[in-house]
Design an enzyme around this catalytic site. Structure first.
Site, PDB file in Angstrom:
ATOM      1  N   ALA A  37       0.845  -1.199   0.000  1.00 10.16           N
ATOM      2  CA  ALA A  37       0.000   0.000   0.000  1.00 10.16           C
ATOM      3  C   ALA A  37       0.878   1.246   0.000  1.00 10.16           C
ATOM      4  CB  ALA A  37      -0.897   0.003   1.225  1.00 10.16           C
ATOM      5  N   HIS A 446       1.926  35.247  24.593  1.00  8.78           N
ATOM      6  CA  HIS A 446       1.415  34.835  25.909  1.00  8.78           C
ATOM      7  C   HIS A 446      -0.094  34.679  25.848  1.00  8.78           C
ATOM      8  CE1 HIS A 446       1.080  34.584  30.248  1.00  8.78           C
ATOM      9  NE2 HIS A 446       0.106  35.497  30.184  1.00  8.78           N
TER      10      HIS A 446
END
Ligand code: FAD
Length: 470
Positions: A37, A446
């Site tokens: 695959a 922040h």
């Protein structure tokens, strides 16, 4: 001599498809062969399905344990739907790899390739295919055949109750009880995932601790969290044998330690004791390609095998067996065949474990750096001093930065939420040989987890603000 293809890439995992695409982008005629695959282990039975299931399990667990935030939920996991959702993600991704290869004018061959002579190989396709057994001639070849799970004698993966990681990631139902043999990164990730969706999990490990590549400062955070989840961790025990238990309809695992034998009942036994290279499928010996005693194909610094025109990359070429290392080697091999202007220097390879909390490292640990003669400086910040970690109720863990005497960042370890994302900042610092003070002087938004990296960089010079300096 005219060849059918300039470059034959064998194996369509992250090493093979990346090498094929890059070589084609550099103007080379490329053929890519895959026996199973496209996307290889990573996309089909490795990184992507495991992280999809881990994300879902985290979501269920977080929702079920959010009472302290005033959220009262009792999530019910329908594993069959979850498994289908994960499979859809996998097929979307694998289809897109195939499309990308075609869009980059790569000829695709579905079949297993074996070398016949220096410049020819045979392709074995599915039975009945009239082109079965055809020969292909090539100027260069890149071996990218990957790896497979190691088995324990007597524990046959053909037997239904015995799972390897591929079985665990493709099952359509989850076991009520699971014994995981092996506390390496795959065992620990899957133990955490199954435990979070309600499976009763026991982990058996022959060594004295989990995740042997990491120190106890790192592993104790993860073990603590696993114990809170109810996972039974048993160290110093070796899986010896198993049998079907007629009384309970379950399987019985027998373990041996120095002084005793023990038994464990469960629905499935997941063996996760490591992986080994798949090098035999290309018949390397036919053309004199040498392998080491573990079966890895031997390469030089430029990824050439013992035959100059043949390269080996990814898991088959050695540790660390990680997808991003496979990717990086793929680019280097493609550039050796078709040089381009850009530079690709050797890099520190980050490593991530998607346990709870996540573990991520790059470059040197303090011990390794000192063994290599560095006079180190350490900056370390506990996550409980980080505002974002507090607001997420995820304060277990730390950020550690290792610098050389002149302050250059040479490594880092992060244990905590999103460690897998955050480590790239330290990897960039290592790659650019940035100094801790430069990272400390960089404005970090922040409130974010990344501020802990800035703080750890500040702590190298005892200048952390939100935590006591060590
Ligand atoms: P593979 O992906 O194994 O691909 C090799 C391909 O070659 C396969 O498709 C195989 O069918 C094909 N092949 C073999 N022989 C032949 C032949 N003769 N002819 C044609 N085709 C052939 N890595 C990470 O970086 N992060 C993670 O979070 C992570 N999680 C993982 C979780 C699990 C459960 C597992 C098992 C692995 C995980 N890995 C992870 C490791 C990662 O999957 C591998 O490092 C990566 O897939 C290696 O890529 P590769 O291309 O070298 O090999």
């Amino acid at each position: 001599m005219g060849y059918d293809t300039e470059v034959l890439v064998i194996g369509g995992g992250p090493a093979g498809y990346t090498a094929a695409i890059r070589a084609s982008q550099l103007g080379v005629d490329v053929t890519l062969a895959e026996k199973d695959a496209y996307g290889g282990t990573c996309l089909n039975t490795g990184c992507i399905p495991s992280k999809a299931l881990i994300s879902a399990a985290n979501m269920a667990h977080e929702a079920g344990t959010a009472a302290q935030m005033g959220i009262d939920a009792n999530p019910i996991v329908d594993y069959s739907t979850l498994s289908n959702w994960k499979s859809n993600i996998v097929s979307q991704f694998t289809r897109s790899v195939e499309k990308l290869c075609k869009a980059n004018n790569i000829s695709l061959i579905d079949g297993e390739v074996q070398f016949e002579s220096d410049h020819t190989a045979t392709v074995t396709r599915t039975e009945g295919d009239e082109s079965n057994g055809t020969s292909i001639s090539f100027q260069y070849a890149i071996i990218a055949t990957g790896s497979k799970p190691i088995s324990i004698p007597g524990f046959n993966y053909e037997d239904e109750p015995i799972w390897n990681s591929s079985h665990a990631l493709t099952a359509s139902s989850s076991p009520d009880e699971l014994v995981v043999v092996g506390a390496g990164y795959i065992g620990m990730e899957l133990a955490t995932m199954f435990s979070k969706i309600g499976t009763d999990v026991t982990v058996i490990e022959a060594l004295d601790d989990a995740l042997p590549a990491y120190g106890s400062d790192v592993t104790h955070v993860v073990k603590k969290r696993l114990k809170e989840l109810g996972v039974d961790l048993q160290f110093g025990e070796r899986a010896a044998s198993w049998n079907e238990s007629t009384d309970t309809g379950q399987v019985e695992l027998v373990t041996e330690s120095v002084d005793e034998k023990k038994t464990y009942l469960s629905d499935r036994i997941l063996v996760a004791i490591g992986r080994e290279p798949i090098s035999e499928t290309v018949a390397p010996e036919k053309i004199g390609i040498t392998r080491d005693d573990r079966g890895f194909i031997e390469t030089d610094g430029s990824l050439r095998t013992s035959r100059d025109h043949i390269f080996a990359i990814g898991d088959v070429a050695g540790e660390p067996m990680l997808a991003h290392k496979a990717n990086h080697e793929a680019i280097r091999a493609a550039r050796s065949i078709a040089p381009d202007e850009s530079s690709v220097s050797a890099c520190a390879v980050p490593s991530v474990i998607f346990t709870d909390p996540e573990i991520a490292t790059v470059g040197y640990t303090q011990e390794e750096a000192e063994a290599d003669g560095y006079d180190t400086r350490i900056g370390e910040i506990p996550l409980r001093s980080n505002g974002r970690a507090l607001s997420m109720a995820e304060t277990d863990g730390f950020v550690r930065i290792i610098t050389s005497q002149n302050g250059s960042i040479i490594g880092g370890t992060i244990v905590g939420p999103e460690a897998s994302e955050l480590i790239s900042e330290i990897a960039l610092a290592v790659q650019l040989e940035a100094k801790a003070e430069q990272v400390a002087a960089t404005i970090h938004p922040h409130p974010t987890l990344a501020e802990a990296i800035k703080e750890a960089a500040e702590n190298v010079r005892d200048k952390a603000i939100h935590s006591l300096n060590r």
